[in-house]
Enzyme design. Structure first.
Site, PDB file in Angstrom:
ATOM      1  N   TYR A   1      25.018  43.542  62.432  1.00 40.93           N
ATOM      2  CA  TYR A   1      23.745  44.025  62.982  1.00 40.93           C
ATOM      3  C   TYR A   1      23.427  43.336  64.302  1.00 40.93           C
ATOM      4  O   TYR A   1      23.052  43.986  65.283  1.00 40.93           O
ATOM      5  CB  TYR A   1      22.621  43.786  61.977  1.00 40.93           C
ATOM      6  N   THR A  44      15.946  43.101  69.360  1.00 37.54           N
ATOM      7  CA  THR A  44      15.592  42.200  68.266  1.00 37.54           C
ATOM      8  C   THR A  44      15.822  40.746  68.658  1.00 37.54           C
ATOM      9  O   THR A  44      16.672  40.451  69.518  1.00 37.54           O
ATOM     10  CB  THR A  44      16.456  42.524  67.027  1.00 37.54           C
TER      11      THR A  44
END
Length: 371
Positions: A179, A136
């Site tokens: 995250y 990501t």
């Protein structure tokens, strides 16, 4: 638990492909592409995300002779190892995907994203099976050091070079939120297993991917969420001021990139690539909403809330390295992709009926056209 017959051979020239998180948005699109190309595909998924059962049913209906579904958790070492034992390549999408969820349950986020990835890597180590990992842009942090200027509907970098090209893989890593830490740690483990153990791995640091089979929510998959809400006549919540910018990439282009990485895996082993729509597909939330209003032919009710933790005001991928090394074509223009997604969501027979079942208003005809 397996949902279909034992894994078939990939066919002439085919391979046995394992896709973790294969019932999810990108995983399902990749599974569909590879099964259609003649490969045997194992979809490994815990089916924890609401709605992904429909993606799996869609895959099974289209590719029953080439598809095996294994309902399993990425943390289940024995079940995962059994699938790895018959795989020629692994695409790893299984993850906890929301920053907001990671702030509520950081231990589970860690166990799935980092622990699950390490469990998978250990299963791969004995056989040297190639792995392509879905990372990501959050590995680059909040990017608060980038000077930005505000237009009437978008943030733009003050640096002309950054505005022209976007953020490259040379950008220092800076993990924010649980995250960001769990995905960033997994990103680094995947790269290090190439260095330390000779496993051919590659990492794709994705920006915002959108397209068919996406079950968009406020926490993840915002382009699809905006379209689903607009078609149903529901208000949309915006966190921040709506001027934040992302480079959006149609899932068909993401699938092309993942397949290209597989075909070149020995040459690119141990490397990471930024994967997004690039500067030509950089848009703010306001700009996407304005275009959706044009498509549906009516205004969208917007509600604004505070910024969320870890939200970048500006992130656009520098795609030059991925395009050059992986041989990628120019991505689909964002207006065309959004219009195509809107058209598919407006047709209940294609699957959005369940997503729109709570709508008070009927889905209107689409007014706009793609570029």
């Amino acid at each position: 638990m397996s949902r279909s017959r034992p894994l078939p051979p990939g066919g002439p020239g085919g391979r046995n492909v394992l896709i973790t998180g294969g019932a999810g948005f990108i995983g399902a699109n990749l599974a569909d592409h590879l099964a259609a190309a003649g490969h045997g595909v194992t979809v490994y998924d815990a089916l924890m995300r609401p709605g992904v059962e429909a993606n799996l049913a869609w895959l099974e209906a289209r590719h029953r002779d080439r598809l095996t579904a294994v309902i399993g958790d990425i943390r289940d070492a024995d079940r995962l190892a059994a699938c790895v034992a018959r795989a020629d390549v692994v695409f790893h999408f299984a993850a906890q995907v929301a920053v907001t969820t990671s702030l509520v349950t950081p231990l589970e986020d860690f166990a799935i994203n980092l622990g699950g990835t390490l469990t998978l890597l250990e299963a791969l180590r004995a056989r040297r099976v190639p792995l392509i990992f879905a990372s990501t842009n959050k590995v680059y942090g909040n990017l608060t050091d980038l000077p930005l200027t505000a237009t009437n509907d978008a943030y733009l970098p003050a640096d002309p070079a950054l505005r022209r090209w976007g953020i490259s893989e040379a950008r220092p890593l800076d993990f924010h939120t649980p995250y960001g830490c769990s995905k960033g740690g997994a990103d680094q483990y995947v790269l290090d297993y190439a260095r330390s153990f000779g496993i051919p791995t590659a990492v794709m640091r994705m920006s915002c991917i959108y397209g068919p089979r996406q079950i968009g929510t406020e926490d993840q998959g915002w382009v699809a969420h905006f379209l689903i809400s607009a078609l149903a006549g529901r208000p949309i919540s915006i966190f921040g001021d709506g001027m934040q910018v992302r480079d959006i990439l149609h899932v068909s282009d993401a699938v092309t990139a993942y397949v290209a990485a597989w075909t070149r895996i020995e040459a690119i082993a141990g490397q990471a690539f930024n994967l997004g729509g690039g500067p030509d597909n950089a848009v703010s939330l306001h700009q996407v909403l304005a275009y959706i209003e044009r498509l549906v032919g009516r205004p969208i009710d917007r509600h604004f809330s505070d910024w969320r933790a870890g939200d970048q005001r500006y992130y656009v991928s520098d795609t030059r390295r991925a395009a050059s090394i992986l041989g990628l074509p120019a991505p689909m223009p964002w207006r065309r992709g959004v219009a195509e997604l809107a058209a598919s969501l407006a047709q209940p027979q294609l699957g959005p009926g369940a997503l729109l079942s709570g709508a008070e208003n009927p889905v209107p005809p689409l007014m706009g056209a793609a570029e």
